[in-house]
Enzyme design. Structure first.
Site, short mmCIF file in Angstrom:
data_model
loop_
_atom_site.label_atom_id
_atom_site.label_comp_id
_atom_site.label_asym_id
_atom_site.label_seq_id
_atom_site.Cartn_x
_atom_site.Cartn_y
_atom_site.Cartn_z
N LYS A 1 2.81 -1.11 -41.21
CA LYS A 1 2.89 -1.94 -39.93
C LYS A 1 1.57 -3.09 -39.96
CE LYS A 1 2.91 -0.78 -35.49
NZ LYS A 1 3.39 -0.14 -34.42
N GLU B 1 0.79 -1.40 0.01
CA GLU B 1 -0.11 0.02 0.01
C GLU B 1 0.99 1.18 -0.02
OE1 GLU B 1 -2.92 -0.34 3.27
OE2 GLU B 1 -3.58 -2.21 2.43
C1 R5P Z 1 1.66 2.02 -31.93
O1 R5P Z 1 0.98 2.09 -32.97
C2 R5P Z 1 2.64 3.13 -31.83
O2 R5P Z 1 2.54 4.07 -32.46
C3 R5P Z 1 4.03 2.53 -31.50
O3 R5P Z 1 4.47 2.13 -32.72
C4 R5P Z 1 3.89 1.17 -30.78
O4 R5P Z 1 3.25 1.64 -29.54
C5 R5P Z 1 5.32 0.93 -30.33
O5 R5P Z 1 5.25 -0.46 -29.37
P1 R5P Z 1 6.37 -1.45 -29.64
O6 R5P Z 1 7.55 -0.63 -29.00
O7 R5P Z 1 6.06 -2.39 -28.36
O8 R5P Z 1 6.39 -2.08 -30.92
#
Ligand code: R5P
Length: 294
Positions: A194, A41
């Site tokens: 992506k 806590e």
């Molecule tokens: C997602 O759309 C964000 O713009 C970042 O690309 C994402 O949050 C990055 O996350 P990670 O580093 O885990 O790939």
């Protein structure tokens, strides 16, 4: 800037950044004392005499513990007579889960919005990750919701650190930041496509860009596991860029992300100080201070 707040209250982990913002705003700063009991806590202790208007400064990375401490602080501030409460959260948590992707899932963004609106009059944040919700005010229904962008300070940083880099975003959402940063110096830029395969895994398709011998800066709002930027760097490597660097607003760096980014050929990583970290190079103090109205 009209500032009528008379005190910034900050928390131990962000004291340097909170003090810097208070200094930029010409406001005094005081710390909230946090004691963690052995059972997990938290005891929260505020200065017992507070002005009517107070700004709380707390970045909301690693949020679960911080959120309840924030509520304890806000409730106590109200008990002590504070009438107007601003939250400056340079990084705002729980923005991604803005819908129930599977029936039964919590819509965390909406729950957070209701919680913050119960306690705060104003929210100031930077580059919040808004997907399907058009504006910060729709996500967090406080009286005044301010979503700042780190693009300006990031562009200034880039102008003094690299000569004529090529700026590349990993996905279509990054276009807003990539285009804004590139526009300041008229830099070449592009965004990849992506596809997310899991929490840590993505597939990247690069745009048509000549990267041979170029210094490429990968620019994104959040680095979490680093998976997105690692996959982007891996796609770039065979095209022989001169160097691959990263410039991001929020560096969360989960699960040893930095080490894996280095292994993928990323040689420099710079972040804003929205999340305190050794990679911080872009200070947000003035950007945040200029947005205070409290
Ligand atoms: C997602 O759309 C964000 O713009 C970042 O690309 C994402 O949050 C990055 O996350 P990670 O580093 O885990 O790939």
């Amino acid at each position: 800037m009209t500032i009528r707040s008379s005190l910034v209250l900050g928390f131990p982990e962000g004291e340097i950044q909170g003090r810097a913002m208070a200094g930029a705003a010409g406001l005094p700063y005081a710390g909230v004392g946090i004691h963690r009991f052995p059972d997990g806590e938290s005891r929260v202790r505020l200065p017992p005499a507070l002005p009517e208007r107070v700004v709380l400064y707390r970045g909301m990375d690693r949020p679960n513990e911080k959120l309840f401490e924030l509520v304890l602080t806000a409730a106590t501030a109200r008990d002590l007579g504070v009438r107007h409460l601003t939250l400056v959260a340079p990084y705002l948590c729980y923005m991604r889960q803005d819908t129930a992707f599977v029936p039964g899932e919590a819509v965390s963004q909406r729950v957070l919005g209701t919680l913050l609106a119960d306690w705060f009059d104003t929210l100031v944040t930077v580059d919040p990750h808004l997907h399907r919700v058009p504006s910060l005010a729709d996500a967090i229904p406080v009286q005044r919701a301010v979503a700042l962008s780190a693009a300006g300070p990031m562009a200034e940083f880039l102008a003094t650190h690299l000569e004529n880099p090529l700026v590349l975003g990993p996905d279509s959402e990054s276009l807003q930041w990539v285009a804004a940063v590139a526009a300041v110096q008229g830099l070449d830029y592009g965004v990849a496509r992506k596809e997310r395969l899991g929490d840590r895994e993505v597939r990247i398709a690069l745009p048509e860009l000549d990267v041979l011998g170029r210094s490429v800066v990968l620019l994104d709002d959040v680095v979490s596991t680093g998976g997105t930027l690692i996959a982007t760097a891996q796609a770039l490597k065979p095209l022989d860029p001169a160097a691959i660097s990263v410039l991001a607003t929020h560096g969360l760096f989960c699960d040893g992300a930095l080490g894996r980014m280095a292994e993928a050929g990323i040689t420099q990583v710079w972040t804003s100080d929205s999340v305190p970290h050794p990679t911080n190079r872009v200070n947000l103090a003035h950007l945040l201070a200029d947005a205070l109205d409290a």
